[in-house]
Every structure is written in C-alpha cells, then in structure tokens.
Motif scaffolding. Structure first.
Motif, PDB file in Angstrom:
ATOM      1  N   PHE A 175      45.866 100.800  58.958  1.00 45.08           N
ATOM      2  CA  PHE A 175      46.597  99.536  58.824  1.00 45.08           C
ATOM      3  C   PHE A 175      46.336  98.628  60.029  1.00 45.08           C
ATOM      4  N   GLY A 176      46.318  99.232  61.231  1.00 46.45           N
ATOM      5  CA  GLY A 176      46.051  98.430  62.428  1.00 46.45           C
ATOM      6  C   GLY A 176      44.663  97.832  62.403  1.00 46.45           C
ATOM      7  N   LEU A 177      43.666  98.626  61.977  1.00 43.44           N
ATOM      8  CA  LEU A 177      42.308  98.118  61.878  1.00 43.44           C
ATOM      9  C   LEU A 177      42.221  96.989  60.863  1.00 43.44           C
ATOM     10  N   GLY A 178      42.910  97.166  59.735  1.00 40.93           N
ATOM     11  CA  GLY A 178      42.927  96.117  58.718  1.00 40.93           C
ATOM     12  C   GLY A 178      43.616  94.853  59.198  1.00 40.93           C
ATOM     13  N   PHE A 179      44.690  95.033  59.975  1.00 39.26           N
ATOM     14  CA  PHE A 179      45.424  93.869  60.480  1.00 39.26           C
ATOM     15  C   PHE A 179      44.565  93.067  61.457  1.00 39.26           C
ATOM     16  N   VAL A 180      43.891  93.780  62.381  1.00 42.61           N
ATOM     17  CA  VAL A 180      43.025  93.092  63.345  1.00 42.61           C
ATOM     18  C   VAL A 180      41.904  92.359  62.620  1.00 42.61           C
ATOM     19  N   LYS A 181      41.313  93.035  61.632  1.00 42.93           N
ATOM     20  CA  LYS A 181      40.232  92.402  60.877  1.00 42.93           C
ATOM     21  C   LYS A 181      40.744  91.191  60.094  1.00 42.93           C
ATOM     22  N   ALA A 182      41.981  91.276  59.597  1.00 44.43           N
ATOM     23  CA  ALA A 182      42.568  90.145  58.868  1.00 44.43           C
ATOM     24  C   ALA A 182      42.745  88.942  59.787  1.00 44.43           C
ATOM     25  N   VAL A 183      43.162  89.189  61.046  1.00 39.17           N
ATOM     26  CA  VAL A 183      43.309  88.098  62.008  1.00 39.17           C
ATOM     27  C   VAL A 183      41.956  87.450  62.296  1.00 39.17           C
ATOM     28  N   VAL A 184      40.929  88.299  62.506  1.00 37.01           N
ATOM     29  CA  VAL A 184      39.588  87.767  62.758  1.00 37.01           C
ATOM     30  C   VAL A 184      39.094  86.977  61.556  1.00 37.01           C
ATOM     31  N   ASP A 185      39.324  87.487  60.352  1.00 35.84           N
ATOM     32  CA  ASP A 185      38.901  86.776  59.132  1.00 35.84           C
ATOM     33  C   ASP A 185      39.618  85.447  59.001  1.00 35.84           C
ATOM     34  N   MET A 186      40.905  85.429  59.379  1.00 32.69           N
ATOM     35  CA  MET A 186      41.674  84.186  59.274  1.00 32.69           C
ATOM     36  C   MET A 186      41.132  83.112  60.214  1.00 32.69           C
ATOM     37  N   VAL A 187      40.708  83.563  61.425  1.00 33.76           N
ATOM     38  CA  VAL A 187      40.153  82.614  62.383  1.00 33.76           C
ATOM     39  C   VAL A 187      38.800  82.097  61.912  1.00 33.76           C
ATOM     40  N   ARG A 188      37.988  83.005  61.395  1.00 28.89           N
ATOM     41  CA  ARG A 188      36.638  82.611  60.973  1.00 28.89           C
ATOM     42  C   ARG A 188      36.650  81.856  59.654  1.00 28.89           C
ATOM     43  N   HIS A 189      37.458  82.338  58.708  1.00 23.47           N
ATOM     44  CA  HIS A 189      37.511  81.713  57.379  1.00 23.47           C
ATOM     45  C   HIS A 189      38.977  81.630  56.957  1.00 23.47           C
ATOM     46  N   PRO A 190      39.651  80.548  57.272  1.00 20.79           N
ATOM     47  CA  PRO A 190      41.094  80.433  56.976  1.00 20.79           C
ATOM     48  C   PRO A 190      41.412  80.758  55.520  1.00 20.79           C
ATOM     49  N   PHE A 191      42.427  81.625  55.377  1.00 29.01           N
ATOM     50  CA  PHE A 191      42.965  82.017  54.064  1.00 29.01           C
ATOM     51  C   PHE A 191      41.939  82.715  53.171  1.00 29.01           C
ATOM     52  N   TYR A 192      40.951  83.347  53.806  1.00 30.31           N
ATOM     53  CA  TYR A 192      39.991  84.145  53.031  1.00 30.31           C
ATOM     54  C   TYR A 192      39.958  85.558  53.619  1.00 30.31           C
ATOM     55  N   PHE A 193      40.272  86.539  52.775  1.00 29.74           N
ATOM     56  CA  PHE A 193      40.269  87.945  53.198  1.00 29.74           C
ATOM     57  C   PHE A 193      39.275  88.721  52.344  1.00 29.74           C
ATOM     58  N   PRO A 194      38.209  89.235  52.942  1.00 30.11           N
ATOM     59  CA  PRO A 194      37.234  90.036  52.182  1.00 30.11           C
ATOM     60  C   PRO A 194      37.883  91.282  51.589  1.00 30.11           C
ATOM     61  N   ALA A 195      37.173  91.848  50.629  1.00 27.21           N
ATOM     62  CA  ALA A 195      37.710  93.031  49.941  1.00 27.21           C
ATOM     63  C   ALA A 195      37.908  94.207  50.899  1.00 27.21           C
ATOM     64  N   ASN A 196      37.007  94.365  51.890  1.00 30.55           N
ATOM     65  CA  ASN A 196      37.151  95.508  52.797  1.00 30.55           C
ATOM     66  C   ASN A 196      38.385  95.381  53.686  1.00 30.55           C
ATOM     67  N   THR A 197      38.796  94.144  54.007  1.00 30.50           N
ATOM     68  CA  THR A 197      40.024  93.943  54.781  1.00 30.50           C
ATOM     69  C   THR A 197      41.245  94.362  53.967  1.00 30.50           C
ATOM     70  N   VAL A 198      41.257  93.925  52.735  1.00 33.22           N
ATOM     71  CA  VAL A 198      42.372  94.295  51.851  1.00 33.22           C
ATOM     72  C   VAL A 198      42.404  95.808  51.636  1.00 33.22           C
ATOM     73  N   LEU A 199      41.224  96.401  51.511  1.00 36.98           N
ATOM     74  CA  LEU A 199      41.148  97.846  51.289  1.00 36.98           C
ATOM     75  C   LEU A 199      41.717  98.609  52.487  1.00 36.98           C
ATOM     76  N   LEU A 200      41.413  98.160  53.700  1.00 41.22           N
ATOM     77  CA  LEU A 200      41.954  98.819  54.890  1.00 41.22           C
ATOM     78  C   LEU A 200      43.479  98.723  54.937  1.00 41.22           C
ATOM     79  N   LEU A 201      44.001  97.535  54.653  1.00 40.68           N
ATOM     80  CA  LEU A 201      45.455  97.352  54.689  1.00 40.68           C
ATOM     81  C   LEU A 201      46.150  98.197  53.622  1.00 40.68           C
ATOM     82  N   VAL A 202      45.613  98.166  52.421  1.00 39.57           N
ATOM     83  CA  VAL A 202      46.223  98.928  51.327  1.00 39.57           C
ATOM     84  C   VAL A 202      46.095 100.428  51.583  1.00 39.57           C
ATOM     85  N   SER A 203      44.952 100.868  52.112  1.00 41.48           N
ATOM     86  CA  SER A 203      44.772 102.295  52.404  1.00 41.48           C
ATOM     87  C   SER A 203      45.782 102.760  53.448  1.00 41.48           C
TER      88      SER A 203
END
Length: 319
Positions: A265-293
């Motif tokens: 979950f922590g890895l997914g959260f960090v990746k979600a923050v990075v994704d938000m900075v790079r591409h606002p409001f866009y979360f790749p499937a692997n980010t969602v997969l980490l959070l859900v896992s």
C-alpha cells in the motif's frame, strides 16, 4: 488385642503414583541397528545414575534392517525400556507425536538415536523443569554443526533462524535441536500441529514461544552422526521454511501479512503521488493494482487475526 485398622484406600493410588515415571524419553529409531543399543546403554546409565523414575520409549519407524529385533532383545535386559514397532513409516514427527501421547511421565524428552546428542545430559534437562516451574521447555542448543551438507546447511539454517526470531520476537539460539525436554500437559494442544518430518522440532519450539511458554536453552555439543543421515537438503529445507511461516501464521498472522500489506500500500501510495505530479488525475493500472493488493492483503491479515483470536481449540492459549 484389637484388630488392625483396614488400610486406607487412598494410600493405594499414592503408592501407584510413586512408581510412575517422572520422565519419558521418546527415542525414534529408523535403520539404527548398528548403534541403537549403545544409545540405549548411554541413556539408561545416565538415568539410573541420577535415580529419577523414568521410562525409555523406543519406537521403531518401520525400519528395513534389524533395528526392531535389536530393540526387542534390549527390552528383555532393560526394565525401563518400552518398545513399539510401527508397521508403516510415519516420519520422525509422527513418532514423536505418538510417543508423547503414549508417555506416562509428566516430562517428555525428545532425542535421536544416531549418537549425535549428549544424551547423558538428559537428567540435567529434566531437573531444570522439575526445579523451576517458570520454564515449560528446555532445549539443548548446539554450539557446532556436524550434519551433512554443512556448507549449505549452516547459512540456510542461520537465515531461517533469523526469520523465525523476527517473527517470534525472541532470540532463538537453536531452532531445530533434536534434544529437548518439555512438560507433557503444556505440549498436548500443539501435538496435532506437528508435521510428519524433521520440522516437528521447529514446530514445538515456535508453538511454545508464540504462546508465552518460556524456553530455556542449554549449550550442548553435537557429535558426528552414526549411520546414514535421513535428511534431504532441498526437500527438507523447503518444508522447514514453510513450517516456520505456517506456525507463525497459525498463531500470529499479522506479523507475516501486515508488513507485506503496508509495503504494497505504501509503495502504491508513493507511486500515486508521483503519477499525480507527472500526470494530474491519471493513475496507471499498476498503481491501482499496488493499492488494491495492499488493501486486500491487509484485509486478509485482519481476518486471519480475528480467526486466531476467536479460536477455542486449546492451542494458542498460554497457561
């Protein structure tokens, strides 16, 4: 002269109990014909010299040589020896489980018949439990490694022991020593957890530690094995690792699953923050997969812990 009063009926059970063994030594035997008699002589001499009431329960695990015949012959010479013969090979764990259930002594001792352990020190281990009721198990912690595949076994056992120490949150000088003494009544709820193979000693160690039963470690030497080793490195090491994880999962599942859940979950959260900075409001499937896992593993961890806490089967309940 008045007749003598009748004997007190209560005195008979006391006399019978006085003859009952204090300790039962369970000795698994599989293809040990060349040296099992020497081991029996060593154990009985040590126990006889100590004077403690005992029984030596030698169980032949369907040996393919003349081990059972040697044991039967020894049974006629040693009054404290009981011999049991299995028709099918069940493994050392099965032998120790059944031997413990058959034991008449309040203290049960496990050891091997291959001349590796200091079996002449068995009375010392038993005396620790008799004189200090704060301990429920005494383990002969080996100071050397003389087993087969030494180059591979030493680092593998070190890593597995350290994993077990982290999960059990206790220092464990020797996780799988075959020489140990423990209280039979404390061990009974955990016997059904014993696997049939060599991991049974690891299981009884972790069962006691995870349930707040104090274990004392006594340094012992470890001699070169007599006969042929029954240990298969790849197969038994794999089972060994699985059993460590299985036992901790059985008693403390949060220690195994929750760190993994938080990591994912922590890895997914960090990746979600990075994704938000790079591409606002866009979360790749692997980010969602980490959070859900992480959420799923965490939910399973909490559910497993709830099952453990609500279990009322005798195991997992410290005295």
């Amino acid at each position: 002269m008045p007749p003598e009063p009748p004997a007190d009926p209560a005195s008979a059970p006391v006399a019978a109990d006085a003859l009952a063994p204090v300790a039962t030594i369970v000795l698994p035997c599989y293809n040990e014909e060349a040296h099992v008699l020497l081991e029996i002589q060593r154990i009985t001499k040590a126990m006889d010299d100590d004077g403690m009431p005992y029984e030596l329960l030698a169980i032949d695990d369907a040996s393919t040589d003349d081990t059972l015949a040697v044991l039967r012959g020894a049974e006629e010479q040693y009054p404290h020896l009981r011999v049991v013969g299995f028709r099918r090979n069940g493994g050392s764990g099965t032998v120790r489980r059944i031997g413990t259930q058959m034991a008449r002594g309040q203290i049960v001792v496990w050891t091997d018949a291959d001349m590796t352990y200091e079996n002449d020190r068995i009375p010392e281990l038993v005396r620790v439990l008799l004189e200090d009721d704060s301990y429920d198990q005494v383990v002969g912690a080996r100071t050397t490694e003389e087993g087969t595949h030494k180059v591979l076994r030493v680092p593998a056992k070190f890593v597995i022991r350290k994993v077990a120490e982290v999960l059990a949150k206790q220092r464990i000088p020797d996780l799988n020593s075959g020489l140990r003494a423990f209280r039979k009544d404390v061990s009974l709820p955990y016997l059904r957890l014993l696997p049939p193979g060599f991991s049974c000693v690891t299981t009884i160690t972790l069962a006691f530690l995870c349930n707040q039963h104090d274990v004392k470690y006594v340094p012992t030497s470890y001699a070169k094995r007599a006969g042929t080793s029954k240990f298969h490195f790849v197969k038994d090491a794999y089972r060994y690792i699985l059993q460590v994880l299985r036992m901790v999962m059985y008693f403390e599942p949060l220690r195994v699953l929750m760190p993994l859940a938080l990591f994912l979950f922590g890895l997914g959260f960090v990746k979600a923050v990075v994704d938000m900075v790079r591409h606002p409001f866009y979360f790749p499937a692997n980010t969602v997969l980490l959070l859900v896992s992480g959420l799923l593993v965490g939910a399973v961890a909490l559910l497993a812990d709830l099952v453990v806490r609500s279990r009322d089967d005798g195991a997992g309940q410290p005295r």
